[in-house]
Scaffold this motif. Structure first.
Motif, mmCIF file in Angstrom:
data_model
loop_
_atom_site.group_PDB
_atom_site.id
_atom_site.type_symbol
_atom_site.label_atom_id
_atom_site.label_comp_id
_atom_site.label_asym_id
_atom_site.label_seq_id
_atom_site.Cartn_x
_atom_site.Cartn_y
_atom_site.Cartn_z
ATOM 1 N N PRO A 17 0.794 -1.236 0.000
ATOM 2 C CA PRO A 17 0.000 0.000 0.000
ATOM 3 C C PRO A 17 0.824 1.283 0.000
ATOM 4 O O PRO A 17 0.324 2.327 -0.443
ATOM 5 C CB PRO A 17 -0.815 -0.105 1.301
ATOM 6 C CG PRO A 17 -0.790 -1.542 1.693
ATOM 7 C CD PRO A 17 0.525 -2.068 1.203
ATOM 8 N N GLU A 18 2.055 1.250 0.491
ATOM 9 C CA GLU A 18 2.808 2.498 0.677
ATOM 10 C C GLU A 18 3.013 3.278 -0.631
ATOM 11 O O GLU A 18 2.813 4.509 -0.642
ATOM 12 C CB GLU A 18 4.150 2.210 1.354
ATOM 13 C CG GLU A 18 4.043 1.810 2.818
ATOM 14 C CD GLU A 18 3.580 0.368 3.025
ATOM 15 O OE1 GLU A 18 3.566 -0.413 2.030
ATOM 16 O OE2 GLU A 18 3.244 0.020 4.171
ATOM 17 N N PRO A 19 3.428 2.643 -1.719
ATOM 18 C CA PRO A 19 3.573 3.419 -2.956
ATOM 19 C C PRO A 19 2.246 3.984 -3.456
ATOM 20 O O PRO A 19 2.223 5.040 -4.098
ATOM 21 C CB PRO A 19 4.153 2.395 -3.948
ATOM 22 C CG PRO A 19 4.753 1.330 -3.104
ATOM 23 C CD PRO A 19 3.899 1.258 -1.884
ATOM 24 N N VAL A 20 1.162 3.284 -3.173
ATOM 25 C CA VAL A 20 -0.162 3.771 -3.568
ATOM 26 C C VAL A 20 -0.483 5.061 -2.823
ATOM 27 O O VAL A 20 -1.033 6.016 -3.394
ATOM 28 C CB VAL A 20 -1.230 2.690 -3.315
ATOM 29 C CG1 VAL A 20 -2.622 3.225 -3.600
ATOM 30 C CG2 VAL A 20 -0.953 1.455 -4.167
ATOM 31 N N ARG A 21 -0.113 5.118 -1.550
ATOM 32 C CA ARG A 21 -0.319 6.336 -0.762
ATOM 33 C C ARG A 21 0.465 7.500 -1.378
ATOM 34 O O ARG A 21 -0.060 8.625 -1.514
ATOM 35 C CB ARG A 21 0.115 6.101 0.682
ATOM 36 C CG ARG A 21 0.238 7.345 1.574
ATOM 37 C CD ARG A 21 -1.092 7.992 1.873
ATOM 38 N NE ARG A 21 -0.943 9.163 2.715
ATOM 39 C CZ ARG A 21 -1.131 9.170 4.037
ATOM 40 N NH1 ARG A 21 -1.473 8.056 4.667
ATOM 41 N NH2 ARG A 21 -0.998 10.277 4.725
ATOM 42 N N ALA A 22 1.714 7.260 -1.773
ATOM 43 C CA ALA A 22 2.530 8.316 -2.372
ATOM 44 C C ALA A 22 1.924 8.787 -3.694
ATOM 45 O O ALA A 22 1.890 9.996 -3.982
ATOM 46 C CB ALA A 22 3.958 7.818 -2.582
ATOM 47 N N ALA A 23 1.457 7.858 -4.502
ATOM 48 C CA ALA A 23 0.820 8.234 -5.769
ATOM 49 C C ALA A 23 -0.476 8.997 -5.517
ATOM 50 O O ALA A 23 -0.801 9.937 -6.250
ATOM 51 C CB ALA A 23 0.555 6.992 -6.607
ATOM 52 N N ALA A 24 -1.202 8.606 -4.483
ATOM 53 C CA ALA A 24 -2.444 9.297 -4.147
ATOM 54 C C ALA A 24 -2.175 10.737 -3.728
ATOM 55 O O ALA A 24 -2.954 11.647 -4.038
ATOM 56 C CB ALA A 24 -3.175 8.554 -3.037
#
Length: 254
Positions: free
Chosen positions: A96-103
């Motif tokens: 999930p962490e890269p998804v948070r950064a992209a979000a």
């Protein structure tokens, strides 16, 4: 627009669906006269998903593989600042962490972050991306919650006809985790749109697959879709014009 439709994150209610390695800002600009949204990507965010994307390229698929995926997202969204549509970015990741950064990057541009729980290529499934998320609802919820925590509008792209997956249950789960859009590739099971719309009426449901004309638009709207999306024909103005006209005639379009 009828009272049965969920207030939407974009108007007109036609989206351009992401095509890996093809859907960039230039592509979105070309469709902006017809669509209310364009989903860029898909783009792999972390090394395992990027390695899978490189393997896809080796067997002649097209993929976006910029040196810095987050910079690519920021640059592409900035290039759409003057476009008359709302941008989104379809992303893949193994945690999930890269998804948070992209979000966070999407939120800065008022763009939609779309979690890819859709791709079925073996290379992507092997690292836990794409439709493998559909079989792991808890993990999918984590991705959605992580993106929602960045104050981004969150979409989840899913597909029908995945063994052991009840998309109605998935819809309810991602809505509870903070998603506001469900982008459904109905495959050959168009009535699944009604299942997800009933299970999670708060979601803005975008129906995808063989959207080409008034007949396909009317069918998906009758099943409860709030919008439709066009994939491969997103570069064909004649198709986009037909779909846009069909939405107007159905009075769900501005």
């Amino acid at each position: 627009m009828t009272d049965s439709f969920v207030p939407g994150p974009f108007e007109p209610r036609l989206a351009l669906a992401s095509l890996s390695g093809e859907s960039d800002a230039a592509w979105a600009h070309r469709g902006a006269d017809y669509a209310g949204a364009a989903f860029l990507g898909g783009i792999a965010l972390d090394e395992p998903s990027r390695e899978a994307a490189r393997a896809l390229v080796e067997r002649d698929r097209t993929e976006f593989l910029p040196a810095d995926p987050l910079s690519w997202i920021d640059d592409q969204l900035a290039a759409l600042a003057d476009a008359d549509l709302r941008a989104g970015v379809n992303v893949r990741a193994t945690t999930p962490e890269p998804v948070r950064a992209a979000a966070e990057a999407c939120a800065a541009h008022d763009a939609i972050l779309e979690v890819n729980a859709h791709c079925r290529q073996p290379e992507l499934r092997a690292v836990g991306c794409g439709e493998t998320l559909l079989a792991d609802t808890d993990r999918l919820r984590e991705y959605v919650a992580s993106a929602a925590a960045a104050d981004a509008t969150v979409s989840v792209k899913v597909r029908a006809e995945v063994d052991g997956v009840d998309l109605a249950e998935t819809a309810a789960a991602v809505a509870d985790a903070g998603a506001s859009v469900l982008h459904v590739d109905a495959m050959d099971s168009e009535s699944v749109v009604a299942d997800v719309a009933t299970a999670a009426p708060e979601l803005f449901v975008v129906a995808n697959n063989e959207v080409r004309d008034a007949v396909s638009v009317q069918e998906y709207l009758a099943y409860g879709a709030d919008a439709v999306s066009v994939g491969r024909p997103s570069t064909e103005p004649v198709v986009l014009d037909r779909v846009r006209d069909a939405l107007r005639e159905a009075r769900v379009d501005a």
